[in-house]
Design a protein around this motif. Sequence first.
Motif, short mmCIF file in Angstrom:
data_model
loop_
_atom_site.label_atom_id
_atom_site.label_comp_id
_atom_site.label_asym_id
_atom_site.label_seq_id
_atom_site.Cartn_x
_atom_site.Cartn_y
_atom_site.Cartn_z
N ILE A 1 -6.47 -0.43 5.76
CA ILE A 1 -5.33 -0.21 4.86
C ILE A 1 -4.12 -0.90 5.48
N SER B 1 -0.21 -1.33 4.86
CA SER B 1 0.93 -0.82 4.10
C SER B 1 2.15 -1.67 4.39
N ALA C 1 6.18 0.25 4.85
CA ALA C 1 5.66 1.62 4.87
C ALA C 1 6.74 2.67 5.04
N ASP D 1 6.37 6.78 5.66
CA ASP D 1 5.20 7.33 4.97
C ASP D 1 4.27 7.99 5.98
N GLU E 1 0.65 -0.60 9.45
CA GLU E 1 1.93 -0.46 8.74
C GLU E 1 2.90 -1.52 9.22
N LEU F 1 -1.00 -1.93 0.32
CA LEU F 1 -0.19 -0.94 -0.38
C LEU F 1 1.29 -1.32 -0.31
N SER F 2 1.95 -1.29 -1.48
CA SER F 2 3.39 -1.60 -1.55
C SER F 2 4.05 -0.64 -2.52
N GLU F 3 4.81 0.32 -2.01
CA GLU F 3 5.52 1.30 -2.84
C GLU F 3 7.00 0.93 -2.89
#
Length: 679
Positions: A86, A88, A91, A94, A113, A186-188
């Motif tokens: 994973i 991120s 991050a 998080d 991350e 993952l990119s929030e």
Amino acid sequence: MPTTNRKKQKQGRDTAVQGTNDSSVVSKVSAAAQGYFHDVFLQHFVCKVARRAPLINRGYYVRWRAVDHCVRRFLHVTENCPKRQILSLGAGFDSLYFRLRADEALDRAVVFEVDFPDVSRRKAALINSNITLREMLDAHLPSLTGPVYVSSGQYHLLGVDVREESQVEEALGAAGLDWVAPTLILSEVVLTYMETQWSDAVISWVAKLLPQSLFVIYEQIHPHDPFGQIMQDHFLKLNSTLHALRQYPDSAAQRHRFLDKGWEQCVCLDMNVFYLRLVPEEERCRVESLEPFDEHEEWHQKCSHYFILTACRGSLMAQALLTHAPVSPVPSICPSWSPIALSVRPIPVCMEGLGMATSLVGPGQVLLTGGSSRGGRGAVTRILFRGQEGWRSVSVEPSLDLGVRLYHTVTCFPGGGIVVYGGRSSPLNPIGGLFRVTLDPSGPPGPLDSEDRDSVKLCVERMVCTGDPPPARWRHTASVVSHKGECFLFVFGGKNESEVVLGGGYFLCQHQQRWTEIPVEGAAPEARHSHSACSYQGGVVVFGGLNRGGVPLGDTVLLRPNERGFCWERIEVRPSPVPRYSHSAHVIGEKLVVVGGVWLHSDGVPGGVIINLTTHSSVEFSLDTTSVPWPLMLHSFCSEHTDPEEPELLLIGGGGNCFSFGTHFNRQPVTVDLRPVLG
């Protein structure tokens, strides 16, 4: 601009973007503390737990749920792989690694991350100073400096600017990232803060370097409607411009963006679709019961302005893409749009409020009660008059205080007299009882619209009614119907502190002040709230509303009088109108004129629809708001057809809490010119 100044501006923007991490983690901690999701590690990344509003808690829940859904799906699809990763990006604070490690979900998996060096340095310091977090890492870690700030068997924290492709690639390679292993990226709410050329470059180089990968992104869309404008202004004030919105304003554009940048397949869902299709009903009911809540419009608007996207490379990763539920509770509507746009113009009167109720007390005379305004609950009771010099507002002196109430009804009976019913002071406090209101003839002399008149006296008396009253409620309708030559108040729908929606219909004989039963035949319409109900041919025409499942309705139902009492009759309107709730409606001739409201998709924000009650046909029309100098939000507002001789509607109040972006009030009443469609 000199290079030094540009560099300072860039540093300032980067610092502001890093600040969004701090506010975001506080909101996540609030949602976890209220039981929206389980995460015992987030609290270690904040100084203290601060409780956010229920709307913000729900917003961060659906974000957490969407990302968690995608992560768990990736881990499930890759459960037989010898290694999975994973990655991120941005991050922040998080807690994903710690949560997955505690759940024993990281078998043969490593979490990487990447964030700004300052953010990673602060996170590393928090981890190293906290025994709970430190125990989740391998013992006897070597002392590290950037760009690797934490390095453990299954967790690596790097401090690198994501925009610097070569530095990121070098740092990840040195930290042990396997470029051919299945990888979740993952990119929030990260890429949108970059200038679009940089975020596009990130999407491209990740696709190039990771041939077996799934990209998961959560960001904003729809910048051009009123909510989107307020959202953009909020981030602009924070010096954190949402760059991606300009070039990729909707989910279709975002999907094409990834396909054009090297990704093989892509699925993009806005958060309304995700919540209603991919969150089980039992889980939705659990979440919706956690806190008192009455911000449905703002919830749906927030969800329509954020999306969750999955893009894949490689056949294995295609199995981890978001999927559509086999049965969708969200209807697919393709409205028939008129080429005519109805003109909307503001009138120069300072008047704002949410959840008010209005009643026409005479031609060009509108009584306004209740609601909340910028100063808090308890908007002042007033009357709007239209005189020779235009509209003006006059204060009202009621003989009895109507109290603080929102989402109530004010219904004018033929021959005089107004009935005020229901409403709430808070989502835990519905208001029961009724009041009869009349203009006090002993008030100041002169016509009501006299230019030198500054107040009106209102005679308010509490109605003591016999019979079995309906449960207290708000967001209901109360209309005048006729039975055996007598007028009744017909109360339908609504909600209260214990019921998500209320069904059934109740009749009040105003003359006898008695709740009574009248035979009603036919299948009753679905229970709902925030609908419209207009008196029509002795009965009522009901349109729209929000149902028990939180989905807007687009049905049209008539309550027709007959020899025994009344009969429900559903009419099939073609084409089907866009479902909506929190709108307003009026019967003008044989046409039901519906304006405003909320629908689940931002690109289908309702302007209005005219439903011909004789031919059962409908036409949707848009509103031309270019003359209104501020975003016009048409929900939680009131409207009146102030003059039977004039095809014009007066819209008063409206707006709402725009998630964490601030509260918006429509600043003035506006008029909608109906002549192009009713003339």
